[in-house]
Design a protein around this motif. Structure first.
Motif, PDB file in Angstrom:
ATOM      1  N   VAL A   1      22.586  24.028 -37.226  1.00  0.00           N
ATOM      2  CA  VAL A   1      23.385  22.800 -37.171  1.00  0.00           C
ATOM      3  C   VAL A   1      22.483  21.587 -36.978  1.00  0.00           C
ATOM      4  O   VAL A   1      22.657  20.549 -37.635  1.00  0.00           O
ATOM      5  CB  VAL A   1      24.432  22.897 -36.039  1.00  0.00           C
ATOM      6  CG1 VAL A   1      25.082  21.541 -35.797  1.00  0.00           C
ATOM      7  CG2 VAL A   1      25.492  23.936 -36.375  1.00  0.00           C
ATOM      8  N   GLN A   2      21.526  21.683 -36.074  1.00  0.00           N
ATOM      9  CA  GLN A   2      20.605  20.568 -35.841  1.00  0.00           C
ATOM     10  C   GLN A   2      19.803  20.248 -37.096  1.00  0.00           C
ATOM     11  O   GLN A   2      19.552  19.071 -37.400  1.00  0.00           O
ATOM     12  CB  GLN A   2      19.673  20.904 -34.683  1.00  0.00           C
ATOM     13  CG  GLN A   2      20.370  20.944 -33.327  1.00  0.00           C
ATOM     14  CD  GLN A   2      19.442  21.409 -32.221  1.00  0.00           C
ATOM     15  OE1 GLN A   2      18.263  21.653 -32.446  1.00  0.00           O
ATOM     16  NE2 GLN A   2      19.989  21.541 -31.023  1.00  0.00           N
ATOM     17  N   ARG A   3      19.395  21.264 -37.828  1.00  0.00           N
ATOM     18  CA  ARG A   3      18.641  21.037 -39.060  1.00  0.00           C
ATOM     19  C   ARG A   3      19.490  20.312 -40.093  1.00  0.00           C
ATOM     20  O   ARG A   3      19.022  19.387 -40.770  1.00  0.00           O
ATOM     21  CB  ARG A   3      18.156  22.376 -39.605  1.00  0.00           C
ATOM     22  CG  ARG A   3      17.262  22.253 -40.831  1.00  0.00           C
ATOM     23  CD  ARG A   3      16.754  23.607 -41.256  1.00  0.00           C
ATOM     24  NE  ARG A   3      15.900  23.502 -42.425  1.00  0.00           N
ATOM     25  CZ  ARG A   3      15.346  24.539 -43.030  1.00  0.00           C
ATOM     26  NH1 ARG A   3      15.537  25.771 -42.549  1.00  0.00           N
ATOM     27  NH2 ARG A   3      14.587  24.360 -44.090  1.00  0.00           N
ATOM     28  N   LEU A   4      20.757  20.737 -40.202  1.00  0.00           N
ATOM     29  CA  LEU A   4      21.654  20.071 -41.146  1.00  0.00           C
ATOM     30  C   LEU A   4      21.890  18.618 -40.755  1.00  0.00           C
ATOM     31  O   LEU A   4      21.970  17.731 -41.620  1.00  0.00           O
ATOM     32  CB  LEU A   4      22.980  20.837 -41.228  1.00  0.00           C
ATOM     33  CG  LEU A   4      22.930  22.220 -41.890  1.00  0.00           C
ATOM     34  CD1 LEU A   4      24.268  22.940 -41.746  1.00  0.00           C
ATOM     35  CD2 LEU A   4      22.558  22.086 -43.365  1.00  0.00           C
ATOM     36  N   LEU A   5      22.022  18.372 -39.454  1.00  0.00           N
ATOM     37  CA  LEU A   5      22.225  17.001 -38.991  1.00  0.00           C
ATOM     38  C   LEU A   5      21.009  16.123 -39.300  1.00  0.00           C
ATOM     39  O   LEU A   5      21.151  14.970 -39.695  1.00  0.00           O
ATOM     40  CB  LEU A   5      22.523  16.993 -37.500  1.00  0.00           C
ATOM     41  CG  LEU A   5      23.890  17.549 -37.070  1.00  0.00           C
ATOM     42  CD1 LEU A   5      23.982  17.609 -35.549  1.00  0.00           C
ATOM     43  CD2 LEU A   5      25.005  16.711 -37.641  1.00  0.00           C
ATOM     44  N   ARG A   6      19.817  16.684 -39.109  1.00  0.00           N
ATOM     45  CA  ARG A   6      18.608  15.922 -39.408  1.00  0.00           C
ATOM     46  C   ARG A   6      18.513  15.608 -40.897  1.00  0.00           C
ATOM     47  O   ARG A   6      18.119  14.497 -41.296  1.00  0.00           O
ATOM     48  CB  ARG A   6      17.367  16.699 -38.955  1.00  0.00           C
ATOM     49  CG  ARG A   6      17.165  16.673 -37.448  1.00  0.00           C
ATOM     50  CD  ARG A   6      15.745  17.097 -37.093  1.00  0.00           C
ATOM     51  NE  ARG A   6      15.487  18.468 -37.513  1.00  0.00           N
ATOM     52  CZ  ARG A   6      15.666  19.525 -36.733  1.00  0.00           C
ATOM     53  NH1 ARG A   6      16.147  19.370 -35.498  1.00  0.00           N
ATOM     54  NH2 ARG A   6      15.385  20.724 -37.174  1.00  0.00           N
ATOM     55  N   LYS A   7      18.884  16.572 -41.719  1.00  0.00           N
ATOM     56  CA  LYS A   7      18.870  16.332 -43.168  1.00  0.00           C
ATOM     57  C   LYS A   7      19.870  15.248 -43.549  1.00  0.00           C
ATOM     58  O   LYS A   7      19.617  14.415 -44.418  1.00  0.00           O
ATOM     59  CB  LYS A   7      19.196  17.623 -43.908  1.00  0.00           C
ATOM     60  CG  LYS A   7      18.031  18.603 -43.999  1.00  0.00           C
ATOM     61  CD  LYS A   7      18.389  19.770 -44.886  1.00  0.00           C
ATOM     62  CE  LYS A   7      17.201  20.714 -45.062  1.00  0.00           C
ATOM     63  NZ  LYS A   7      17.526  21.859 -45.953  1.00  0.00           N
ATOM     64  N   GLY A   8      21.038  15.275 -42.847  1.00  0.00           N
ATOM     65  CA  GLY A   8      22.056  14.268 -43.140  1.00  0.00           C
ATOM     66  C   GLY A   8      21.590  12.873 -42.786  1.00  0.00           C
ATOM     67  O   GLY A   8      21.917  11.881 -43.495  1.00  0.00           O
ATOM     68  N   ARG A   9      20.823  12.739 -41.695  1.00  0.00           N
ATOM     69  CA  ARG A   9      20.356  11.406 -41.298  1.00  0.00           C
ATOM     70  C   ARG A   9      19.280  10.866 -42.231  1.00  0.00           C
ATOM     71  O   ARG A   9      19.178   9.658 -42.425  1.00  0.00           O
ATOM     72  CB  ARG A   9      19.801  11.477 -39.872  1.00  0.00           C
ATOM     73  CG  ARG A   9      20.839  11.789 -38.803  1.00  0.00           C
ATOM     74  CD  ARG A   9      20.270  11.566 -37.415  1.00  0.00           C
ATOM     75  NE  ARG A   9      21.179  12.052 -36.395  1.00  0.00           N
ATOM     76  CZ  ARG A   9      21.034  13.184 -35.730  1.00  0.00           C
ATOM     77  NH1 ARG A   9      19.995  13.960 -36.010  1.00  0.00           N
ATOM     78  NH2 ARG A   9      21.887  13.560 -34.807  1.00  0.00           N
ATOM     79  N   THR A  10      18.469  11.774 -42.776  1.00  0.00           N
ATOM     80  CA  THR A  10      17.380  11.327 -43.630  1.00  0.00           C
ATOM     81  C   THR A  10      17.776  11.139 -45.097  1.00  0.00           C
ATOM     82  O   THR A  10      17.019  10.592 -45.884  1.00  0.00           O
ATOM     83  CB  THR A  10      16.220  12.333 -43.579  1.00  0.00           C
ATOM     84  OG1 THR A  10      16.694  13.639 -43.966  1.00  0.00           O
ATOM     85  CG2 THR A  10      15.652  12.401 -42.163  1.00  0.00           C
ATOM     86  N   SER A  11      18.969  11.633 -45.461  1.00  0.00           N
ATOM     87  CA  SER A  11      19.380  11.518 -46.871  1.00  0.00           C
ATOM     88  C   SER A  11      20.045  10.166 -47.145  1.00  0.00           C
ATOM     89  O   SER A  11      20.397   9.423 -46.259  1.00  0.00           O
ATOM     90  CB  SER A  11      20.338  12.655 -47.216  1.00  0.00           C
ATOM     91  OG  SER A  11      21.508  12.574 -46.397  1.00  0.00           O
TER      92      SER A  11
END
Length: 323
Positions: A313-323
């Protein structure tokens, strides 16, 4: 209820159900699977590895597939998902029945009723009971408790953490098939090859976790680790070796040696050769160690699944912030 806690709550409830209820005397799902697998065998059996592999694929794939369909059907309801996970865990683990059978044999031996102990031993393992004296029966029981702690409890929880209900059911299907056709008899030498090899692969992580937890929960952690490192590779089974060696060291006893299966005598290397011979009292010690290992395995499996899901979940959230 958070979705990432479904397995933790369900598996804990299922293990508690096993503790309180044990296995049902009639209508056990594993027995129903065994009957179905027997029917498939009667249709497919050929003295050929390919047909045996097909048998394995049909039975394991069918069981895991049905579990996946059931999981998908209840996914919208987290409460229903917990109930399904609890029911599947209760159905596939067998720690309470394992302990009950072991204690029944231990009680018969303690009362001097060796014939009663011999009659009950086939409920626990495939040894030839008539070839064993009281100490031999006690050793067979301790070895069976150790091996089945991995097969009947820890391995199922590990695969449940990995794959949810399909993981629980699939592991039990693999393990049951190995018990049915995975032994090296003339009929199953080729036909059961795929089931035996798949069981080796599926049992690998649970066996190592069982060995680690037995070392942590036993009376002699150093002895358990020492026996595991020195003697596990001597055992003919890649998964039973670490488990039995670790239990032997943890309990301070000597396992292995001469045994008889189906009229065939085997001379296995000793595990924890510096330990003493097994006594009747060691059966109760082994059962208690098995119980502690089972609950520790629940904590490790559930905690590991929670950790992995949170990291994802944390990885997905980080990807969402950087996209």
């Amino acid at each position: 209820m958070r979705a990432d806690r479904v397995f933790a709550y369900g598996a804990a409830a299922g293990l508690l159900g096993d503790l309180l209820l044990g296995d049902p005397r009639r209508g056990h799902p594993v027995a129903a699977f065994g009957r179905s697998a027997g029917t498939v065998e009667r249709v497919l059996w050929r003295d050929h590895r390919g047909w045996g592999a097909l048998h394995t694929a049909v039975c394991v794939g069918g069981a895991a597939g049905l579990a996946a369909v059931a999981s998908r059907a209840v996914r919208p309801s987290r409460a229903a998902s917990v109930v399904l996970t609890a029911a599947a865990t209760w159905a596939v683990v067998g720690g309470t029945t394992l302990g009950r059978e072991a204690r029944a044999i231990g009680g018969a031996l303690a009362d001097g009723e060796i014939e009663t102990a011999r009659e009950r031993l086939p409920h626990l393992c495939g040894r030839d009971p008539q070839a064993l004296d009281a100490d031999g029966i006690a050793r067979a029981v301790v070895e069976s408790v150790a091996e089945n702690t991995s097969d009947a409890v820890v391995g199922a929880l590990v695969w449940g953490a990995v794959g949810g209900v399909p993981g629980l059911v699939g592991f039990r299907a693999v393990n049951t098939l190995d018990a049915m056709v995975g032994h090296r008899s003339p009929r199953y030498r080729r036909y059961g090859w795929a089931s035996a090899r798949l069981d080796d692969v599926a049992g690998w992580p649970g066996a190592r976790l069982t060995a680690v937890l037995a070392a942590l929960a036993g009376d002699s952690p150093r002895g358990a680790v020492r026996a595991w490192r020195a003697d596990a590779v001597k055992h003919p089974s890649p998964n039973a070796g670490p488990v039995e060696a670790s239990f032997a060291g943890a309990l301070g006893v000597r396992l292995g040696g001469t045994l008889s299966y189906g009229g065939r005598v085997e001379h296995r290397p000793e595990l924890n050769g510096a330990g003493r011979a097994v006594h009747v009292d060691d059966i109760e010690r082994a059962v208690r160690l098995s119980r502690r290992v089972g609950w520790l395995a629940l904590g490790v499996s559930a905690g590991g699944r929670l950790l992995v899901q949170r990291l994802l979940v944390q990885r997905l959230l980080r990807k969402g912030r950087t996209s």
